[in-house]
Design an enzyme around this catalytic site. Structure first.
Site, PDB file in Angstrom:
ATOM      1  N   TYR A 106      -6.236  10.806  18.334  1.00  0.00           N
ATOM      2  CA  TYR A 106      -6.746  10.949  16.970  1.00  0.00           C
ATOM      3  C   TYR A 106      -8.204  10.490  16.878  1.00  0.00           C
ATOM      4  O   TYR A 106      -9.062  11.196  16.358  1.00  0.00           O
ATOM      5  CB  TYR A 106      -5.866  10.130  16.026  1.00  0.00           C
ATOM      6  N   ARG A 145       4.131   5.176   8.982  1.00  0.00           N
ATOM      7  CA  ARG A 145       3.050   4.265   8.613  1.00  0.00           C
ATOM      8  C   ARG A 145       3.574   3.083   7.809  1.00  0.00           C
ATOM      9  O   ARG A 145       4.664   3.093   7.270  1.00  0.00           O
ATOM     10  CB  ARG A 145       1.977   5.020   7.831  1.00  0.00           C
TER      11      ARG A 145
HETATM   12  N1  UDP Z   1       2.731  -1.701  10.600  1.00  0.00           N
HETATM   13  C1  UDP Z   1       3.734  -2.621  10.459  1.00  0.00           C
HETATM   14  N2  UDP Z   1       5.000  -2.159  10.255  1.00  0.00           N
HETATM   15  C2  UDP Z   1       5.308  -0.849  10.145  1.00  0.00           C
HETATM   16  C3  UDP Z   1       4.267   0.106  10.286  1.00  0.00           C
HETATM   17  C4  UDP Z   1       2.991  -0.367  10.515  1.00  0.00           C
HETATM   18  O1  UDP Z   1       3.504  -3.838  10.543  1.00  0.00           O
HETATM   19  O2  UDP Z   1       6.491  -0.542   9.943  1.00  0.00           O
HETATM   20  C5  UDP Z   1       1.368  -2.206  10.806  1.00  0.00           C
HETATM   21  C6  UDP Z   1       0.613  -1.544  11.969  1.00  0.00           C
HETATM   22  O3  UDP Z   1       0.873  -2.248  13.171  1.00  0.00           O
HETATM   23  C7  UDP Z   1      -0.826  -1.702  11.511  1.00  0.00           C
HETATM   24  C8  UDP Z   1      -0.734  -1.627   9.979  1.00  0.00           C
HETATM   25  O4  UDP Z   1       0.618  -1.889   9.667  1.00  0.00           O
HETATM   26  O5  UDP Z   1      -1.339  -2.944  11.869  1.00  0.00           O
HETATM   27  C9  UDP Z   1      -1.126  -0.290   9.394  1.00  0.00           C
HETATM   28  O6  UDP Z   1      -0.449   0.690  10.105  1.00  0.00           O
HETATM   29  P1  UDP Z   1      -0.355   2.190   9.675  1.00  0.00           P
HETATM   30  O7  UDP Z   1       0.747   2.790  10.474  1.00  0.00           O
HETATM   31  O8  UDP Z   1      -0.261   2.329   8.203  1.00  0.00           O
HETATM   32  O9  UDP Z   1      -1.712   2.901  10.134  1.00  0.00           O
HETATM   33  P2  UDP Z   1      -3.099   2.410  10.757  1.00  0.00           P
HETATM   34  O10 UDP Z   1      -3.829   1.739   9.654  1.00  0.00           O
HETATM   35  O11 UDP Z   1      -2.823   1.457  11.904  1.00  0.00           O
HETATM   36  O12 UDP Z   1      -3.734   3.659  11.221  1.00  0.00           O
END
Ligand code: UDP
Length: 333
Positions: A152, A193
């Protein structure tokens, strides 16, 4: 006297979370809208009410990575197609790279042929795991070219380079919006997410899966604010990249606690391993957006989460993909 023609816009990824809100907004501004999507991560439900507006809204089922042809005049092209959840980075990395590379090339070529203004939806991911905080547009980022997120991150970095090449070489009128974490109705329930996961988990009374210690930070903007920034940017003459995001930063643990509190659920927090290359901090410097667009977010994270939660709780959920759940967190995470 010449009759005024209504502006016509193409939105790639128009049936996705952000794309569908953009289509709606453009229609409300009087545009004719062509929505192109291959429903890889988008859903027709997202544009269901728009499909009835046959005179104004046209849906085209097409993968933008294949040659794109849109008959008729086009004034604006918004290239918003791409899977964008970290879970997708492990699930469909080649598709993501193609959408960022071939899809950007095809949509730029179309915009050029039509004499249309072009906008690329880029991302805060171009900053990778940032060593500079908050992230200003001039920061060049800290991205792994080979890590799990590279499909990505590098696709979007290439897409920015290609957009600038068309701008400089072909003198095309281009815009680059770097989108930070966005929440709102029509997020995919099972996209993996943080926000859809936390909301789904609270609604089901399941523990909230916080990856790592939850000290990593994100900044959550509400989708309506993002769309306002996108519209203002397209109308401006700013050809440099521009951050659109909410500069108020929260730890992931704080987001989990907010979702629990807003939902009134008794869910607990369950720590799970931190995925590879998970950025430790992310927060936009929006000085440029403030100065050039007079833009700043109007909706705080709490209110944005509350609205998103209300939408999920209403059962309106859009696309559900329970079959995707075993790969929710992507390979190698
Ligand atoms: N995250 C989490 N639990 C979940 C999904 C994501 O703790 O069930 C954390 C992930 O490790 C990251 C943050 O939440 O640090 C945001 O993740 P997201 O998947 O929304 O997208 P990103 O901002 O990393 O692209």
């Amino acid at each position: 006297m010449t009759a005024t023609r209504r502006p016509r816009a193409l939105v790639t990824g128009g049936a996705g979370f952000i794309g569908s809100h953009l289509c709606e907004r453009l229609l409300s501004e009087g545009y004719l809208v062509v929505c192109m999507d291959n429903l890889s991560t988008g859903a027709l439900e997202n544009v269901a009410p728009l499909l009835a507006r046959e005179a104004d809204f046209e849906y085209v089922d097409h993968d933008v990575s294949d040659h794109v042809d849109v008959p008729g005049e086009l004034d604006e092209v918004y290239h918003f197609a791409s899977a964008a959840s970290p879970a997708d980075f492990g699930r469909i990395p080649i598709e993501i790279l193609k959408t960022g590379a071939l899809g950007t090339h095809n949509s730029l070529g179309l915009a050029r042929a039509m004499g249309a203004r072009y906008m690329l939806a880029s991302t805060s991911e171009v900053y990778g795991d940032p060593l500079v905080h908050p992230q200003h547009e001039d920061y060049r980022g800290n991205v792994s070219t080979t890590g799990i997120r590279s499909a990505y991150d590098e696709a979007k970095r290439y897409a920015e380079a290609l957009t600038m090449a068309y701008h400089r070489h072909h003198r095309m009128d281009t815009r680059i919006v770097r989108i930070f974490n966005t929440v709102g109705p029509r997020m995919r329930e099972y996209d993996g997410r943080m926000v859809p996961n936390f909301i789904r988990q609270t609604l089901l009374g399941e523990p909230l899966t916080v990856y790592g210690d939850g000290a990593q930070t994100r900044s959550l903007q509400y989708v309506d604010d993002l769309i306002e920034g996108v519209i203002r940017l397209m109308k401006s003459d700013e050809t440099r990249p521009i951050n659109i995001g909410n500069p108020v930063e929260y730890s992931v643990r704080e987001v989990a606690e907010m979702v629990i509190e807003l939902s009134g659920s008794r869910s607990e927090i369950l720590h799970q391993p931190l995925p590879e290359d998970d950025p430790r901090q992310r927060c936009p410097d929006i000085t440029r957006a403030r100065e050039v667009l007079g833009w700043e977010p109007q909706t705080g994270a709490r209110e944005g989460l509350a609205k998103t939660l209300a939408w999920f709780a209403s059962g309106a959920k859009g696309q559900t993909r329970p079959e995707a759940s075993p790969t929710l967190r992507g390979e190698g995470s």
